[in-house]
Design an enzyme around this catalytic site. Structure first.
Site, mmCIF file in Angstrom:
data_model
loop_
_atom_site.group_PDB
_atom_site.id
_atom_site.type_symbol
_atom_site.label_atom_id
_atom_site.label_comp_id
_atom_site.label_asym_id
_atom_site.label_seq_id
_atom_site.Cartn_x
_atom_site.Cartn_y
_atom_site.Cartn_z
ATOM 1 N N ASP A 1 -4.854 34.329 103.497
ATOM 2 C CA ASP A 1 -4.919 33.628 104.766
ATOM 3 C C ASP A 1 -6.311 33.736 105.387
ATOM 4 O OD1 ASP A 1 -4.370 32.436 107.162
ATOM 5 O OD2 ASP A 1 -3.251 34.124 107.986
ATOM 6 N N ASP B 1 -8.631 26.143 107.773
ATOM 7 C CA ASP B 1 -7.574 27.147 107.653
ATOM 8 C C ASP B 1 -6.824 26.953 106.341
ATOM 9 O OD1 ASP B 1 -5.753 29.159 108.383
ATOM 10 O OD2 ASP B 1 -4.370 27.680 109.215
#
Ligand SMILES: *[C@@H]1O[C@H](CO)[C@@H](O)[C@H](O)[C@H]1NC(C)=O
Ligand SMILES: *[C@@H]1O[C@H](CO)[C@@H](O)[C@H](O)[C@H]1NC(C)=O
Ligand SMILES: *[C@@H]1O[C@H](CO)[C@@H](O)[C@H](O)[C@H]1NC(C)=O
Length: 484
Positions: free
Chosen positions: A160, A362
């Site tokens: 992440d 992201d």
């Protein structure tokens, strides 16, 4: 005596960190992705075979991570669901696209809540989103294998770029662990494990990184909450992290989770690649120079990679744009998005539309989010280019859909995202259209509801590109055909 990990959950949700929802998978992907049948000479359109949207049964491509400019010891990356997944078959069920999009919206809310402008919003969403719905918020689809401890124990974790702390579930699971496929990490079986003291700089750093001022029992305690009420709490610890036989870090700081509420599917934890000092990027800076790259595969039947360190900047194949820092979201990687082209034509969008919110990249958001004005310009240009196809109703957050019943191919306009420094991302055809139901296909972009909400370059639009983060050099590169 035993630390009461659960008590930390009574704290306000301001400490919340992480969340990862690396989405994708399911219906939109396949075989060799959206197969491009013809290359339009002026690159104004893609012709996509709809048959290529059938779910994959086999993992077609072995990891191909040999690219000359690519890095030391890449880790293989696969969608969490599908034939290439490192998770055992049948252990996880693929969520529906509807669920993936709901989860995606939860992640987007959460990311916005982490920016300083929107602290209040999160308090609201934290109480209104039901905890433990039983659904996997961790549609966390991009999974890599890493090792902890001496001797090494192996774990499959989602990665992440939107969060910093790395954590795994740990024995004895003093309060609770959710079920996972690998045995839980056993700190007592590792000769190199140690707890981090409460009064150490490392603990202070963690506290400032997570905004949690009270995380202190006998030893340093970390706690991460997620927008949907799931969380991980445990000992902030040090142990040897092994990425490969020649890549290991003896005193890596990570969270050893003793109280984990499991909306993470069966991944064993999370690898935090954010900007902050506690992230793996910062902790491995001496060896890798804060450089990492990944390629996310466009289909569940192929694999990509995550690599650290590089000969970055020596390759001409990569095009760079400045990586911006923004105090509103210190963990995030901000980009300077400047405009959008559809079918070869630049849209008339005022540059201020992009600067009001800022844009981050992201790995965990599936669908790219645009400021309302930018999205409406994209949508109308796209609708114009697609006018020969019958429209279909909206599907969840996707409001630009077509009924392609009876078609075997579809011609879609190219979509190019422009960034500062004259760099652009010509979105791969696998990142333009998503199949919502048997005949319904939707534009894979969504508009934010407020002009101040973060713009987010999501993972569907990153697919097939090598995405190179040169954090130390302050730049991010895009390289076409990065997974092959
Ligand atoms: C780390 O801290 C936990 C909780 O206080 C304790 O149970 C465990 O024994 C400690 N481990 C080591 C190696 O000190
Ligand atoms: C698409 O069109 C077909 C044939 O006209 C129809 O049966 C079907 O219900 C439509 N699907 C959607 C999602 O609109
Ligand atoms: C973003 O890029 C544009 C065009 O290249 C440039 O004029 C502007 O100064 C850049 N903004 C930032 C914050 O770097």
């Amino acid at each position: 005596m035993a630390t009461n990990y659960s008590s930390f959950l009574c704290f306000p949700f301001g400490f919340v960190l992480v969340l990862f929802l690396l989405g994708c998978s399911s219906k939109k992907v396949e075989a060799n992705g959206f197969k491009e049948l013809t290359a339009n000479v002026h690159h104004q359109s893609h012709v996509i075979a709809l048959s290529s949207l059938m779910p994959a049964k086999v993992c077609a491509t072995p990891a191909k991570v040999s690219g000359a400019e690519i890095l030391s010891k890449p880790l293989q990356v696969a969608h969490k669901y599908g034939p290439c997944s490192p998770l055992k078959k049948g252990a996880t069920t693929t969520p529906s696209l509807h669920q993936i999009l709901l989860d995606d919206q939860t992640r987007v809310k959460y990311l916005n809540s982490k920016t300083s402008n929107n602290q209040a919003t999160f308090q609201d969403s934290a109480v209104t989103i039901p905890a433990n719905s039983g659904q996997s918020i961790g549609t966390g689809n991009f999974v890599v294998k890493i090792g902890f401890g001496t001797p090494k124990q192996e774990f499959r974790v989602v990665f992440d770029t939107g969060s910093d702390l790395t954590w795994i579930q740990c024995q004895p699971c003093a309060v609770q662990c959710y079920s996972q496929q690998d045995p839980y990490f056993n700190p007592s079986a590792s000769s190199t494990y140690s707890n981090i003291s409460c009064h150490s700089n490392a603990c202070k750093q963690l506290r400032s990184a997570t905004g949690n001022s009270r995380a202190c029992a006998r030893t340093c305690i970390y706690q991460i909450g997620y927008g949907d009420g799931s969380y991980s709490v445990g000992n902030y610890a040090r142990d040897k992290l092994t990425l490969s036989s020649s890549d290991f870090f003896p005193k890596f700081r990570f969270g050893c989770g003793q109280n984990n509420q499991g909306l993470f599917g069966t991944a064993d934890g999370l690898l935090g690649l954010g900007r902050n000092k506690v992230s793996i990027v910062s902790q491995t800076a001496q060896k890798y120079g804060k450089i990492f790259s990944y390629c996310l595969p466009s289909t569940t039947s192929s694999t990509g990679y995550l690599a650290f360190g590089s000969k970055a900047g020596t390759t001409s194949r990569i095009h760079y744009t400045p990586l911006l820092k923004d105090s509103r979201g210190p963990s995030f990687y901000f980009l300077n998005m400047t405009s959008i082209s559809v079918g070869g034509k630049k849209l008339a969008i005022s540059p201020s539309v992009f600067t009001i919110s800022g844009t981050i990249i992201d790995s965990g958001t599936v669908i790219t989010r645009l400021a309302p004005k930018a999205y409406s310009a994209l949508k109308s240009a796209y609708r114009k280019a697609m006018s020969k196809y019958p429209t279909a109703p909206a599907y969840s957050i996707l409001d630009t859909c077509y009924n392609l019943s009876g078609y075997s191919t579809v011609t879609v306009p190219t979509i190019v995202l422009h960034f500062g420094g004259g760099t652009s991302l010509n979105v791969d055809q696998s990142g333009i259209l998503v199949q919502a139901s048997s005949t319904q296909y939707c534009l894979a972009f969504a508009g934010n509801s407020a002009a101040t909400d973060l713009g987010i370059l999501g993972n569907m639009q990153q697919q097939t590109f090598e995405i190179l983060y040169n954090v130390a050099g302050g730049k991010l590169g895009f390289g076409a055909r990065g997974c092959s």
